[in-house]
Design a protein around this motif. Structure first.
Motif, PDB file in Angstrom:
ATOM      1  N   GLN A  24       0.858  -1.174   0.000  1.00 57.59           N
ATOM      2  CA  GLN A  24       0.000   0.000   0.000  1.00 57.59           C
ATOM      3  C   GLN A  24       0.898   1.228   0.000  1.00 57.59           C
ATOM      4  O   GLN A  24       1.935   1.258   0.680  1.00 57.59           O
ATOM      5  CB  GLN A  24      -0.935   0.010   1.209  1.00 57.59           C
ATOM      6  N   HIS A  25       0.491   2.250  -0.738  1.00 57.83           N
ATOM      7  CA  HIS A  25       1.274   3.468  -0.915  1.00 57.83           C
ATOM      8  C   HIS A  25       1.638   4.093   0.430  1.00 57.83           C
ATOM      9  O   HIS A  25       0.766   4.342   1.263  1.00 57.83           O
ATOM     10  CB  HIS A  25       0.481   4.464  -1.772  1.00 57.83           C
ATOM     11  N   GLN A  26       2.934   4.312   0.634  1.00 57.33           N
ATOM     12  CA  GLN A  26       3.488   4.952   1.833  1.00 57.33           C
ATOM     13  C   GLN A  26       3.002   4.302   3.124  1.00 57.33           C
ATOM     14  O   GLN A  26       2.672   4.987   4.095  1.00 57.33           O
ATOM     15  CB  GLN A  26       3.154   6.443   1.843  1.00 57.33           C
ATOM     16  N   ALA A  27       2.986   2.965   3.146  1.00 52.99           N
ATOM     17  CA  ALA A  27       2.472   2.277   4.331  1.00 52.99           C
ATOM     18  C   ALA A  27       3.220   0.969   4.583  1.00 52.99           C
ATOM     19  O   ALA A  27       3.885   0.435   3.707  1.00 52.99           O
ATOM     20  CB  ALA A  27       0.985   1.978   4.157  1.00 52.99           C
ATOM     21  N   ILE A  28       3.072   0.508   5.817  1.00 50.93           N
ATOM     22  CA  ILE A  28       3.488  -0.830   6.211  1.00 50.93           C
ATOM     23  C   ILE A  28       2.197  -1.585   6.506  1.00 50.93           C
ATOM     24  O   ILE A  28       1.376  -1.127   7.300  1.00 50.93           O
ATOM     25  CB  ILE A  28       4.374  -0.808   7.478  1.00 50.93           C
ATOM     26  N   VAL A  29       2.024  -2.717   5.861  1.00 51.33           N
ATOM     27  CA  VAL A  29       0.816  -3.514   6.026  1.00 51.33           C
ATOM     28  C   VAL A  29       1.222  -4.843   6.645  1.00 51.33           C
ATOM     29  O   VAL A  29       2.273  -5.388   6.319  1.00 51.33           O
ATOM     30  CB  VAL A  29       0.139  -3.767   4.665  1.00 51.33           C
ATOM     31  N   SER A  30       0.400  -5.357   7.560  1.00 51.02           N
ATOM     32  CA  SER A  30       0.711  -6.652   8.163  1.00 51.02           C
ATOM     33  C   SER A  30      -0.526  -7.534   8.209  1.00 51.02           C
ATOM     34  O   SER A  30      -1.657  -7.042   8.228  1.00 51.02           O
ATOM     35  CB  SER A  30       1.285  -6.485   9.570  1.00 51.02           C
ATOM     36  N   GLU A  50       9.451   3.053   3.523  1.00 49.29           N
ATOM     37  CA  GLU A  50       8.917   2.730   4.846  1.00 49.29           C
ATOM     38  C   GLU A  50       9.857   1.746   5.544  1.00 49.29           C
ATOM     39  O   GLU A  50      10.614   1.044   4.889  1.00 49.29           O
ATOM     40  CB  GLU A  50       7.520   2.124   4.740  1.00 49.29           C
ATOM     41  N   GLY A  51       9.814   1.680   6.880  1.00 40.41           N
ATOM     42  CA  GLY A  51      10.662   0.754   7.622  1.00 40.41           C
ATOM     43  C   GLY A  51      10.270   0.744   9.080  1.00 40.41           C
ATOM     44  O   GLY A  51       9.281   1.358   9.480  1.00 40.41           O
ATOM     45  N   LEU A  52      11.048   0.044   9.862  1.00 38.76           N
ATOM     46  CA  LEU A  52      10.825  -0.015  11.308  1.00 38.76           C
ATOM     47  C   LEU A  52      12.025   0.594  12.005  1.00 38.76           C
ATOM     48  O   LEU A  52      13.164   0.182  11.775  1.00 38.76           O
ATOM     49  CB  LEU A  52      10.640  -1.463  11.772  1.00 38.76           C
ATOM     50  N   SER A  53      11.781   1.571  12.861  1.00 43.97           N
ATOM     51  CA  SER A  53      12.867   2.187  13.610  1.00 43.97           C
ATOM     52  C   SER A  53      13.368   1.213  14.675  1.00 43.97           C
ATOM     53  O   SER A  53      12.737   0.190  14.953  1.00 43.97           O
ATOM     54  CB  SER A  53      12.404   3.497  14.243  1.00 43.97           C
ATOM     55  N   GLU A  54      14.491   1.560  15.270  1.00 40.95           N
ATOM     56  CA  GLU A  54      15.103   0.664  16.253  1.00 40.95           C
ATOM     57  C   GLU A  54      14.135   0.340  17.389  1.00 40.95           C
ATOM     58  O   GLU A  54      13.468   1.221  17.927  1.00 40.95           O
ATOM     59  CB  GLU A  54      16.369   1.283  16.823  1.00 40.95           C
ATOM     60  N   HIS A  55      14.081  -0.928  17.729  1.00 42.44           N
ATOM     61  CA  HIS A  55      13.240  -1.406  18.825  1.00 42.44           C
ATOM     62  C   HIS A  55      13.811  -2.728  19.322  1.00 42.44           C
ATOM     63  O   HIS A  55      14.756  -3.261  18.740  1.00 42.44           O
ATOM     64  CB  HIS A  55      11.780  -1.573  18.364  1.00 42.44           C
ATOM     65  N   SER A 101      13.788  -1.279  -1.222  1.00 44.86           N
ATOM     66  CA  SER A 101      12.724  -1.087  -2.208  1.00 44.86           C
ATOM     67  C   SER A 101      11.466  -1.632  -1.542  1.00 44.86           C
ATOM     68  O   SER A 101      11.468  -1.854  -0.335  1.00 44.86           O
ATOM     69  CB  SER A 101      13.045  -1.862  -3.492  1.00 44.86           C
ATOM     70  N   GLN A 102      10.421  -1.905  -2.290  1.00 44.58           N
ATOM     71  CA  GLN A 102       9.285  -2.592  -1.678  1.00 44.58           C
ATOM     72  C   GLN A 102       9.793  -3.929  -1.153  1.00 44.58           C
ATOM     73  O   GLN A 102      10.618  -4.577  -1.788  1.00 44.58           O
ATOM     74  CB  GLN A 102       8.164  -2.805  -2.686  1.00 44.58           C
ATOM     75  N   PHE A 103       9.296  -4.321   0.025  1.00 45.31           N
ATOM     76  CA  PHE A 103       9.855  -5.492   0.708  1.00 45.31           C
ATOM     77  C   PHE A 103       8.758  -6.215   1.471  1.00 45.31           C
ATOM     78  O   PHE A 103       7.936  -5.581   2.137  1.00 45.31           O
ATOM     79  CB  PHE A 103      10.948  -5.028   1.683  1.00 45.31           C
ATOM     80  N   LYS A 104       8.745  -7.544   1.340  1.00 46.82           N
ATOM     81  CA  LYS A 104       7.843  -8.379   2.133  1.00 46.82           C
ATOM     82  C   LYS A 104       8.680  -9.335   2.967  1.00 46.82           C
ATOM     83  O   LYS A 104       9.680  -9.874   2.483  1.00 46.82           O
ATOM     84  CB  LYS A 104       6.887  -9.186   1.256  1.00 46.82           C
TER      85      LYS A 104
END
Length: 116
Positions: A24-30, A50-55, A101-104
């Motif tokens: 989805q455009h500019q989103a993280i989908v799960s 899009e990505g996940l910041s440090e956690h 790039s786009q990533f699953k």
């Protein structure tokens, strides 16, 4: 004929991971595929940028590349994760996901204790 187990309904069928979730455009989908006392299995789709910041996570996490490529930082080390590749992140280790790039990816959270 189909063959994937849906434990809640008793239904069984086969599905392709790449097709189970759309970008989805500019989103993280799960999409959570399995969740029980032993852990969970969740499919993620990251749009470009899009990505996940440090956690951190309280359990071991197994990342499995499904489509595309990402850089995954665990502590100070950078790992490149691509389609069909896996990366085990130990419980408590700081980590971040930066798709190139786009990533699953498939995320398997393992709640049990790790055996030597």
């Amino acid at each position: 004929m189909t063959d994937r187990t849906n434990a809640a309904s008793g239904e069984t069928r086969v599905e392709k991971l790449k097709s189970m979730l759309d970008f989805q455009h500019q989103a993280i989908v799960s999409r959570m595929l399995v969740k029980n006392a032993a852990g969970s299995v969740t499919l993620f789709a990251f749009d470009k940028g899009e990505g996940l910041s440090e956690h951190t996570a309280p359990f071991d996490a197994l990342l499995i590349g499904v489509e595309g490529e990402a850089e995954v930082r665990v502590d100070a080390d950078i790992h490149r994760l691509g389609e069909g590749e896996t990366l085990l992140i130990p419980a408590g280790a700081p980590h971040a996901v930066a798709p190139r790039s786009q990533f699953k990816m498939l995320l398997v959270m393992l709640k049990g204790e790790r055996k030597a």
